[in-house]
Design a protein around this motif. Structure first.
Motif, PDB file in Angstrom:
ATOM      1  N   VAL A  54       0.825  -1.211   0.000  1.00  0.00           N
ATOM      2  CA  VAL A  54       0.000   0.000   0.000  1.00  0.00           C
ATOM      3  C   VAL A  54       0.857   1.259   0.000  1.00  0.00           C
ATOM      4  O   VAL A  54       0.328   2.370  -0.179  1.00  0.00           O
ATOM      5  CB  VAL A  54      -0.948   0.013   1.209  1.00  0.00           C
ATOM      6  CG1 VAL A  54      -1.833  -1.222   1.206  1.00  0.00           C
ATOM      7  CG2 VAL A  54      -0.171   0.090   2.526  1.00  0.00           C
ATOM      8  N   LEU A  55       2.169   1.115   0.226  1.00  0.00           N
ATOM      9  CA  LEU A  55       3.048   2.283   0.270  1.00  0.00           C
ATOM     10  C   LEU A  55       3.480   2.669  -1.139  1.00  0.00           C
ATOM     11  O   LEU A  55       3.721   1.811  -1.987  1.00  0.00           O
ATOM     12  CB  LEU A  55       4.291   1.981   1.115  1.00  0.00           C
ATOM     13  CG  LEU A  55       4.046   1.562   2.572  1.00  0.00           C
ATOM     14  CD1 LEU A  55       5.372   1.173   3.218  1.00  0.00           C
ATOM     15  CD2 LEU A  55       3.386   2.690   3.343  1.00  0.00           C
ATOM     16  N   GLU A  56       3.560   3.969  -1.381  1.00  0.00           N
ATOM     17  CA  GLU A  56       4.059   4.437  -2.673  1.00  0.00           C
ATOM     18  C   GLU A  56       5.547   4.110  -2.774  1.00  0.00           C
ATOM     19  O   GLU A  56       6.305   4.305  -1.835  1.00  0.00           O
ATOM     20  CB  GLU A  56       3.834   5.937  -2.817  1.00  0.00           C
ATOM     21  CG  GLU A  56       2.373   6.329  -2.937  1.00  0.00           C
ATOM     22  CD  GLU A  56       2.205   7.796  -3.276  1.00  0.00           C
ATOM     23  OE1 GLU A  56       3.232   8.434  -3.608  1.00  0.00           O
ATOM     24  OE2 GLU A  56       1.079   8.294  -3.203  1.00  0.00           O
ATOM     25  N   ALA A  57       5.945   3.617  -3.905  1.00  0.00           N
ATOM     26  CA  ALA A  57       7.350   3.260  -4.119  1.00  0.00           C
ATOM     27  C   ALA A  57       7.692   3.500  -5.571  1.00  0.00           C
ATOM     28  O   ALA A  57       6.999   3.022  -6.474  1.00  0.00           O
ATOM     29  CB  ALA A  57       7.609   1.808  -3.742  1.00  0.00           C
ATOM     30  N   GLY A  58       8.740   4.243  -5.807  1.00  0.00           N
ATOM     31  CA  GLY A  58       9.133   4.552  -7.172  1.00  0.00           C
ATOM     32  C   GLY A  58      10.537   4.103  -7.469  1.00  0.00           C
ATOM     33  O   GLY A  58      11.226   3.488  -6.642  1.00  0.00           O
ATOM     34  N   LEU A  59      10.977   4.423  -8.644  1.00  0.00           N
ATOM     35  CA  LEU A  59      12.322   4.103  -9.100  1.00  0.00           C
ATOM     36  C   LEU A  59      13.294   5.129  -8.535  1.00  0.00           C
ATOM     37  O   LEU A  59      13.038   6.335  -8.582  1.00  0.00           O
ATOM     38  CB  LEU A  59      12.354   4.100 -10.623  1.00  0.00           C
ATOM     39  CG  LEU A  59      13.671   3.747 -11.311  1.00  0.00           C
ATOM     40  CD1 LEU A  59      14.075   2.322 -10.995  1.00  0.00           C
ATOM     41  CD2 LEU A  59      13.530   3.949 -12.815  1.00  0.00           C
ATOM     42  N   LEU A  60      14.424   4.661  -7.996  1.00  0.00           N
ATOM     43  CA  LEU A  60      15.450   5.553  -7.465  1.00  0.00           C
ATOM     44  C   LEU A  60      16.501   5.809  -8.537  1.00  0.00           C
ATOM     45  O   LEU A  60      16.664   5.022  -9.473  1.00  0.00           O
ATOM     46  CB  LEU A  60      16.095   4.936  -6.225  1.00  0.00           C
ATOM     47  CG  LEU A  60      15.146   4.585  -5.068  1.00  0.00           C
ATOM     48  CD1 LEU A  60      15.903   3.874  -3.960  1.00  0.00           C
ATOM     49  CD2 LEU A  60      14.463   5.831  -4.543  1.00  0.00           C
ATOM     50  N   VAL A 223      17.251   0.714  -8.443  1.00  0.00           N
ATOM     51  CA  VAL A 223      17.962   1.964  -8.689  1.00  0.00           C
ATOM     52  C   VAL A 223      18.448   1.982 -10.136  1.00  0.00           C
ATOM     53  O   VAL A 223      19.118   1.046 -10.581  1.00  0.00           O
ATOM     54  CB  VAL A 223      19.165   2.129  -7.734  1.00  0.00           C
ATOM     55  CG1 VAL A 223      19.797   3.505  -7.908  1.00  0.00           C
ATOM     56  CG2 VAL A 223      18.742   1.911  -6.282  1.00  0.00           C
ATOM     57  N   ARG A 224      18.107   3.057 -10.855  1.00  0.00           N
ATOM     58  CA  ARG A 224      18.631   3.245 -12.212  1.00  0.00           C
ATOM     59  C   ARG A 224      20.017   3.875 -12.101  1.00  0.00           C
ATOM     60  O   ARG A 224      20.191   4.935 -11.499  1.00  0.00           O
ATOM     61  CB  ARG A 224      17.718   4.162 -13.024  1.00  0.00           C
ATOM     62  CG  ARG A 224      18.082   4.202 -14.513  1.00  0.00           C
ATOM     63  CD  ARG A 224      17.487   5.430 -15.191  1.00  0.00           C
ATOM     64  NE  ARG A 224      16.044   5.505 -15.011  1.00  0.00           N
ATOM     65  CZ  ARG A 224      15.150   4.995 -15.857  1.00  0.00           C
ATOM     66  NH1 ARG A 224      15.564   4.372 -16.940  1.00  0.00           N
ATOM     67  NH2 ARG A 224      13.862   5.133 -15.616  1.00  0.00           N
ATOM     68  N   LEU A 225      21.010   3.212 -12.684  1.00  0.00           N
ATOM     69  CA  LEU A 225      22.390   3.662 -12.650  1.00  0.00           C
ATOM     70  C   LEU A 225      22.788   4.200 -14.025  1.00  0.00           C
ATOM     71  O   LEU A 225      22.090   3.970 -15.015  1.00  0.00           O
ATOM     72  CB  LEU A 225      23.313   2.508 -12.243  1.00  0.00           C
ATOM     73  CG  LEU A 225      22.964   1.772 -10.940  1.00  0.00           C
ATOM     74  CD1 LEU A 225      23.935   0.613 -10.713  1.00  0.00           C
ATOM     75  CD2 LEU A 225      22.976   2.719  -9.753  1.00  0.00           C
ATOM     76  N   PRO A 226      23.917   4.896 -14.127  1.00  0.00           N
ATOM     77  CA  PRO A 226      24.369   5.382 -15.442  1.00  0.00           C
ATOM     78  C   PRO A 226      24.676   4.235 -16.404  1.00  0.00           C
ATOM     79  O   PRO A 226      24.879   3.084 -16.013  1.00  0.00           O
ATOM     80  CB  PRO A 226      25.635   6.174 -15.104  1.00  0.00           C
ATOM     81  CG  PRO A 226      25.507   6.531 -13.663  1.00  0.00           C
ATOM     82  CD  PRO A 226      24.761   5.389 -13.031  1.00  0.00           C
ATOM     83  N   GLU A 227      24.728   4.587 -17.679  1.00  0.00           N
ATOM     84  CA  GLU A 227      25.164   3.681 -18.740  1.00  0.00           C
ATOM     85  C   GLU A 227      24.332   2.398 -18.807  1.00  0.00           C
ATOM     86  O   GLU A 227      24.841   1.302 -19.041  1.00  0.00           O
ATOM     87  CB  GLU A 227      26.652   3.333 -18.591  1.00  0.00           C
ATOM     88  CG  GLU A 227      27.580   4.519 -18.767  1.00  0.00           C
ATOM     89  CD  GLU A 227      27.583   5.046 -20.205  1.00  0.00           C
ATOM     90  OE1 GLU A 227      27.314   4.252 -21.125  1.00  0.00           O
ATOM     91  OE2 GLU A 227      27.841   6.256 -20.392  1.00  0.00           O
ATOM     92  N   ARG A 228      23.004   2.553 -18.551  1.00  0.00           N
ATOM     93  CA  ARG A 228      22.054   1.447 -18.708  1.00  0.00           C
ATOM     94  C   ARG A 228      22.345   0.269 -17.777  1.00  0.00           C
ATOM     95  O   ARG A 228      22.121  -0.878 -18.111  1.00  0.00           O
ATOM     96  CB  ARG A 228      22.009   1.000 -20.162  1.00  0.00           C
ATOM     97  CG  ARG A 228      21.470   2.071 -21.119  1.00  0.00           C
ATOM     98  CD  ARG A 228      21.714   1.712 -22.552  1.00  0.00           C
ATOM     99  NE  ARG A 228      21.185   0.394 -22.865  1.00  0.00           N
ATOM    100  CZ  ARG A 228      21.513  -0.297 -23.963  1.00  0.00           C
ATOM    101  NH1 ARG A 228      22.395   0.216 -24.818  1.00  0.00           N
ATOM    102  NH2 ARG A 228      20.988  -1.487 -24.188  1.00  0.00           N
ATOM    103  N   TRP A 229      22.803   0.592 -16.586  1.00  0.00           N
ATOM    104  CA  TRP A 229      22.925  -0.400 -15.524  1.00  0.00           C
ATOM    105  C   TRP A 229      21.769  -0.231 -14.552  1.00  0.00           C
ATOM    106  O   TRP A 229      21.256   0.864 -14.345  1.00  0.00           O
ATOM    107  CB  TRP A 229      24.251  -0.239 -14.772  1.00  0.00           C
ATOM    108  CG  TRP A 229      25.435  -0.855 -15.459  1.00  0.00           C
ATOM    109  CD1 TRP A 229      26.315  -0.224 -16.282  1.00  0.00           C
ATOM    110  CD2 TRP A 229      25.870  -2.211 -15.359  1.00  0.00           C
ATOM    111  NE1 TRP A 229      27.283  -1.103 -16.720  1.00  0.00           N
ATOM    112  CE2 TRP A 229      27.032  -2.330 -16.164  1.00  0.00           C
ATOM    113  CE3 TRP A 229      25.409  -3.329 -14.682  1.00  0.00           C
ATOM    114  CZ2 TRP A 229      27.724  -3.529 -16.298  1.00  0.00           C
ATOM    115  CZ3 TRP A 229      26.093  -4.527 -14.812  1.00  0.00           C
ATOM    116  CH2 TRP A 229      27.247  -4.623 -15.611  1.00  0.00           C
TER     117      TRP A 229
END
Length: 657
Positions: A54-60, A223-229
């Motif tokens: 029920v908690l909001e959670a997004g991409l970091l 977690v979205r990291l640089p260079e498509r990692w």
């Protein structure tokens, strides 16, 4: 200041520095056993992960606030919330704005060290203790992201435990930072021992921990990291399964965004690839299912369409086992020893690094090759052919050092003998043997035709005792043999005698030895019976405390598998030999992993000005917060300053499969 001195400044520090956990101390064993039982109940009937849906959670995003970044330095540390000296030493290394890292840690890495492994007044080139002449250190910047890989507190989770064993030491290492690094954490089994209550309060409220900033709102993250990692942290709830809200989260934020050629780093709380090779071939199934159904394929829940993502898991990271070990993928048609001499960025890697603060674990029994999924697994036929991973030659500690350290639990002069390192164990053994002595003396009295054990001890000689002892040991050995034969028939294959039975037989022999000593003592006829009994009980207790403890330690050392084998290292609570991983994503997409070790930890601390100008909880005499941090003390001879070294040369992992 030593830990005991720091405890006197607890009000000013804002936390109470703790000693290393003594795992075989009776009080600790009892408390942890209760928590384990309660955790099993919570896991079965009150799974907090279901409520997190029920908690909001997004991409970091990392680095925080810089989505256009093409480069990232970040750190992975696990099993960290233990004694202050060990946890604080690792936190200090993580917090350094630029870390000086010396050459690979091998047999000569501690040339300047004394026989106990601690830095001495060396006489190298006047530089950092433990550094070899001509050793030009690498300069690695502080990470913009810190990943806590599980077991953030020991022995069990609680609000005060997190404050004293994790938050306080990390806040003291880095009170603040001008550009706060992101901090994400996944729970291990010790974090689950209170049903995840304290973990959620500590890491999912978006509160800072010193100079690090938390952002996640659930016990898992993406977690979205640089260079498509992509970095993924999984919560497998004491090794059971992935709940539906968690799977929905990853399908929405990971699977739906993956593109062909993307690389994924998966952090799990346990090295289930090792467990699958040991006693549970299905242990890796959950991670394998996640790889196949969430990373390699995306399921559209609305249409039911399942499409390949053409992305892949390139690196599996975990802690739980308190050592460093790496397994590299065997490429098609390669012999098992090929990766050691032919590093290839195309290989997938399985890395265990649980060196963040807890006791050191052994490495000398690790398997050399891991087929995944393993033989006997229900998912064995899902990948054709199954992939094999080979253990790399370098582990930390290495196999020879691991064997040497393990022997310390049974060596009284090692300083790590079981009774020395576990307060209360010797008194417990003394009490147990006093009770056993009463039972044995009663049986001896009956065999001699008297009703009072004191009379049997006084009147009998050793000639009478040896026959009694032979009968007792014969009966105990016969029962042990019958149990062995029963298991042999049930399993229809070779089986070792019961470990518990062997341990009980050894302790019975110690009790009989104490009884033999009392029978041989020339008690004066004028002594009253109660005085004789007190002397006998004192002798039995002394035998139990010294000989009984030693025999138990030898038995622990002889065990080759199971929980008892883990006591060889956990019973010593070895504080030195800590470390973490520093990783670097470079422009172009290559990921470089630097495995780092602190062969010795800091045991002498001082408060120093915080160069970032941040404010810690330490207060001046006027009550105004002072910009101070706890760092290793610098003396004319900096014997206590830890040296950070490479465990093995950095290895590179390419993003694409």
């Amino acid at each position: 200041m030593k830990v005991r001195e720091l405890r006197g400044h607890a009000d000013a520090l804002g936390f109470t520095p703790q000693e290393q956990v003594r795992w075989l101390a009776p009080r600790e064993l009892a408390r942890t056993a209760v928590k384990v039982v309660l955790a099993a109940v919570f896991a079965g009937y009150a799974d907090k992960r279901e409520f997190q849906g029920v908690l909001e959670a997004g991409l970091l995003e990392a680095p925080p606030g810089r989505p256009e970044a093409r480069e990232l330095w970040f750190d992975f540390v696990a099993d960290l919330g233990d004694g202050f000296d060990a946890t604080g030493s690792v936190a200090w290394a993580l917090a350094e704005e630029e870390l000086a890292v010396h050459g690979a840690a091998g047999p000569d890495a501690n040339d300047a060290n004394g026989p106990d492994g601690r830095n001495g007044t060396d006489g190298t080139d006047g530089g950092t203790p433990g550094a070899r002449p001509g050793d030009v250190p690498l300069r690695l910047p502080r990470g913009s992201l810190l990943v806590l890989g599980g077991d953030e507190v020991y022995p069990t989770a609680s609000a005060q435990g997190y404050e004293d064993r994790l938050k306080g030491p990390y806040r003291a290492a880095l009170p603040s930072a001008p550009d706060p690094p992101l901090l994400v954490a996944l729970p291990g089994n010790h974090d689950w021992y209170d049903g995840l209550t304290a973990f959620l309060r500590m890491f999912t409220q978006q509160r800072p921990i010193g100079g690090w900033q938390t952002r996640q709102s659930r016990s898992y993250f993406c977690v979205r990291l640089p260079e498509r990692w992509w970095l993924v942290g999984l919560d497998s709830q004491l090794g059971s399964y992935f709940d539906d809200p968690q799977l929905r989260y990853f399908q929405e934020h990971l699977s739906a965004n993956l593109e062909p050629g993307d690389g994924v780093i998966v952090c799990s709380a346990e090295p289930t690839w090792l467990e699958s090779a040991d006693r549970n071939p299905d242990a890796f199934n959950a991670l394998h299912w996640f790889d196949r159904n969430v990373v390699r394929h995306h399921l559209d829940r609305e249409t039911g369409e399942r499409r390949p993502t053409h992305a892949s898991v390139r690196l599996w990271l975990t802690g739980d086992r308190h050592h460093y070990a790496r397994y590299a993928e065997l490429l098609p048609d390669e012999p098992p020893d090929a990766p050691a001499g032919a590093p290839d960025p195309a290989r997938r890697q399985l890395v265990t690094c649980g060196l963040g603060g807890a006791y050191l674990a052994a490495t000398h029994r690790l398997p050399t090759v891991l087929p995944l999924p393993p033989h006997g697994s229900r998912l064995r036929d899902k990948d054709d052919p199954p992939v094999e991973f080979a253990r790399m030659a370098t582990t930390y500690p290495d196999a020879a050092e691991s064997r040497r350290l393990a022997r310390g639990i049974a060596v009284p002069w090692s300083g790590r003998w079981l009774p020395w390192r576990n307060a209360g164990f010797a008194p417990l053994a003394a009490g147990v043997h006093a009770v056993l002595f009463l039972l044995a003396s009663l049986l001896f009295a009956l065999s001699e035709g008297v009703t009072r054990p004191v009379d049997a001890v006084r009147r009998s000689g050793l000639d009478d005792f040896w026959g009694f002892a032979a009968v007792c040991l014969g009966v105990a050995g016969g029962l042990l043999l019958l149990g062995f034969l029963g298991r042999l028939l049930r399993r229809r294959k070779a089986s070792a005698p019961s470990r518990a039975g062997v341990a009980a037989l050894a302790q019975a022999a110690v009790t009989l030895a104490a009884l033999a000593v009392t029978v041989a003592l020339p008690f004066p006829a004028s002594w009253p019976g109660w005085a004789v009994l007190l002397v006998c009980l004192a002798a039995a207790a002394l035998f139990g405390a010294v000989v009984g403890s030693g025999v138990f330690a030898l038995w622990v050392l002889s065990v080759r598998g199971g929980v008892a084998a883990e006591w060889q290292m956990s019973g010593q609570s070895i504080e030195d030999h800590k470390g973490f991983l520093r990783l670097h994503i470079a422009p172009g997409g290559d990921l470089t992993v630097h495995p780092l070790a602190l062969a010795t930890i800091c045991r002498d601390w001082e408060l120093r000005e915080d160069p970032t100008g941040g404010r810690s909880s330490v207060r001046t005499a006027g009550g105004t917060p002072a910009p101070r941090r706890l760092v290793p003390a610098k003396r004319p001879v900096p014997a206590e300053v830890p040296t950070v070294r490479l465990i093995e040369p950095p290895f590179v992992i390419s993003r694409g499969a």
